[in-house]
Design a protein around this motif. Sequence first.
Motif, short mmCIF file in Angstrom:
data_model
loop_
_atom_site.label_atom_id
_atom_site.label_comp_id
_atom_site.label_asym_id
_atom_site.label_seq_id
_atom_site.Cartn_x
_atom_site.Cartn_y
_atom_site.Cartn_z
N VAL A 107 0.86 -1.18 0.00
CA VAL A 107 0.00 0.00 0.00
C VAL A 107 0.89 1.23 0.00
CG1 VAL A 107 -1.89 -1.12 1.24
CG2 VAL A 107 -0.10 0.05 2.53
N PRO A 108 0.45 2.33 -0.58
CA PRO A 108 1.26 3.54 -0.57
C PRO A 108 1.48 4.04 0.85
CG PRO A 108 -0.54 3.67 -2.16
CD PRO A 108 -0.79 2.48 -1.31
N SER A 109 2.61 4.74 1.04
CA SER A 109 2.90 5.31 2.35
C SER A 109 1.95 6.47 2.61
CB SER A 109 4.35 5.79 2.38
OG SER A 109 4.52 6.84 1.45
N PRO A 110 1.80 6.90 3.87
CA PRO A 110 0.91 8.01 4.17
C PRO A 110 1.24 9.26 3.38
CG PRO A 110 1.57 6.88 6.18
CD PRO A 110 2.35 6.28 5.08
N ALA A 111 2.54 9.51 3.15
CA ALA A 111 2.90 10.72 2.40
C ALA A 111 2.34 10.66 1.00
CB ALA A 111 4.42 10.86 2.35
N ALA A 141 -0.89 11.96 -11.56
CA ALA A 141 -1.22 11.43 -12.88
C ALA A 141 -0.48 12.19 -13.98
CB ALA A 141 -2.73 11.50 -13.11
N ALA A 142 -0.37 13.51 -13.83
CA ALA A 142 0.34 14.31 -14.82
C ALA A 142 1.82 13.96 -14.84
CB ALA A 142 0.15 15.80 -14.52
N ALA A 143 2.41 13.77 -13.64
CA ALA A 143 3.83 13.40 -13.58
C ALA A 143 4.07 12.01 -14.18
CB ALA A 143 4.30 13.43 -12.13
N LEU A 144 3.13 11.10 -13.95
CA LEU A 144 3.23 9.75 -14.51
C LEU A 144 3.18 9.79 -16.04
CD1 LEU A 144 3.31 6.66 -14.13
CD2 LEU A 144 0.82 6.72 -13.94
N ASP A 145 2.24 10.57 -16.58
CA ASP A 145 2.13 10.70 -18.03
C ASP A 145 3.39 11.30 -18.63
OD1 ASP A 145 -0.40 9.63 -17.95
OD2 ASP A 145 -1.43 11.56 -18.01
N ALA A 146 3.95 12.31 -17.95
CA ALA A 146 5.16 12.95 -18.45
C ALA A 146 6.34 11.98 -18.46
CB ALA A 146 5.49 14.18 -17.60
N PHE A 160 14.13 2.80 -7.44
CA PHE A 160 13.32 3.31 -6.34
C PHE A 160 12.83 2.22 -5.38
CE2 PHE A 160 12.78 6.36 -9.87
CZ PHE A 160 13.35 7.48 -9.28
N GLY A 161 13.06 0.96 -5.72
CA GLY A 161 12.73 -0.11 -4.79
C GLY A 161 11.29 -0.57 -4.81
N HIS A 162 10.49 -0.09 -5.76
CA HIS A 162 9.09 -0.51 -5.85
C HIS A 162 8.61 -0.28 -7.28
CE1 HIS A 162 9.17 3.70 -4.20
NE2 HIS A 162 8.54 3.90 -5.34
N PRO A 163 7.53 -0.95 -7.69
CA PRO A 163 7.04 -0.79 -9.06
C PRO A 163 6.45 0.59 -9.29
CG PRO A 163 5.55 -2.16 -7.78
CD PRO A 163 6.77 -1.95 -6.93
N ILE A 164 6.21 0.88 -10.55
CA ILE A 164 5.73 2.21 -10.95
C ILE A 164 4.39 2.55 -10.30
CG2 ILE A 164 4.88 3.54 -12.93
CD1 ILE A 164 7.05 2.26 -14.60
N GLY A 209 4.79 4.36 -7.21
CA GLY A 209 5.67 5.51 -7.23
C GLY A 209 4.96 6.81 -6.91
N SER A 210 5.74 7.82 -6.57
CA SER A 210 5.20 9.14 -6.24
C SER A 210 5.43 10.09 -7.39
CB SER A 210 5.90 9.68 -4.98
OG SER A 210 7.27 9.94 -5.26
N ALA A 211 4.77 11.24 -7.34
CA ALA A 211 4.93 12.24 -8.38
C ALA A 211 6.38 12.71 -8.45
CB ALA A 211 3.99 13.41 -8.12
N ALA A 212 7.02 12.85 -7.27
CA ALA A 212 8.41 13.29 -7.26
C ALA A 212 9.31 12.28 -7.94
CB ALA A 212 8.86 13.52 -5.82
N GLU A 213 9.06 10.99 -7.72
CA GLU A 213 9.87 9.96 -8.37
C GLU A 213 9.64 9.96 -9.87
OE1 GLU A 213 10.04 6.77 -4.64
OE2 GLU A 213 8.41 6.67 -6.12
#
Length: 312
Positions: A247-251, A261-266, A288-292, A295-299
């Motif tokens: 599950v995603p982290s709280p952050a 979503a915009a960062a993922l598309d880019a 990054f140690g985990h699948p896409i 992932g976070s927008a920053a990653e």
Amino acid sequence: MTTTAQAGAQAPAARHLAPTHPRHTTHAETPMPDLASRLTDNQLKVLFGGLHASRVGKNQKGFAHVQQWDVRRFLLRVFGFGGYDTELVSIDCVREIQIPAGKDNYGNDKFRWTVVYRVHQRLTVKDIHGRPIATFDGVATGDAQNQPSLGDAHDGAVKEADSQSLKRAAVNLGDAFGLSLYNGGKTDAVVIWSAAHPAKPSSEETPATGLPEDPPVEPEPDDTPQRAEPEALASQAEQPPARPRTVPSPAKQEEDPEDRAAALDAMWQAAREIGFTDGLPAQFVKSFGHPIDLGSAAEFRQARDLMTGAAA
């Protein structure tokens, strides 16, 4: 006298054509040995034997495979030195892509290169007397992605295509050359027997199942990675990967969904522009140690910048 001269002129032609008929008679009297007798017992033991687990590795896509140098080693072991020939029937550069990679320290444009080659290779194996037994063809493509040097990109791509085409040709020789790996990546023999090469009832020896005394096969050294990524991603890959998360982290739960979503598309758009869509998922996990999907927008932005050269 004219008639005599004409007859004399015709006689050499008749003598020249005469030897063509005995050739067939001589060939029929001394036929070539059949294929079964042209392979020795020891050769058949190796060919019928299974693929030892120490010879099997994983390629970049996670599939079981054998190394190209190991295939050549077993061609030498089975057929001997000079006992096989390879021919590069064709080598074609399929694609050469120039990728902008920012500026260097002097303000000059930098580029990276992605190159794709296709190789058609022919393998001919011989008996112990040097007579050809069979010929097999293999065709494969190879690529070198995101290379800083155009020469390295061409070198890496053509070597990968050459390696894969030889392995695809050699797999026609059976389990000792990787045929069983097509059966779900297993090393157990799948050929086992052949009507053309029946087992000898008097033989008490069992087929060879590989050479366990050999050390495990390692990838051949290569100073040109076949799928090179930007330096920052490569350096991150050396760090211990984070433990997989379900599950995603709280952050990450607090992220703006539209921004993510915009960062993922880019990120995916950047991968498409440099031809790296196939390699991105695996490299993202390494970096990054985990699948896409976790992932976070920053990653996503970091990966995008590294692929476009914005972080150079």
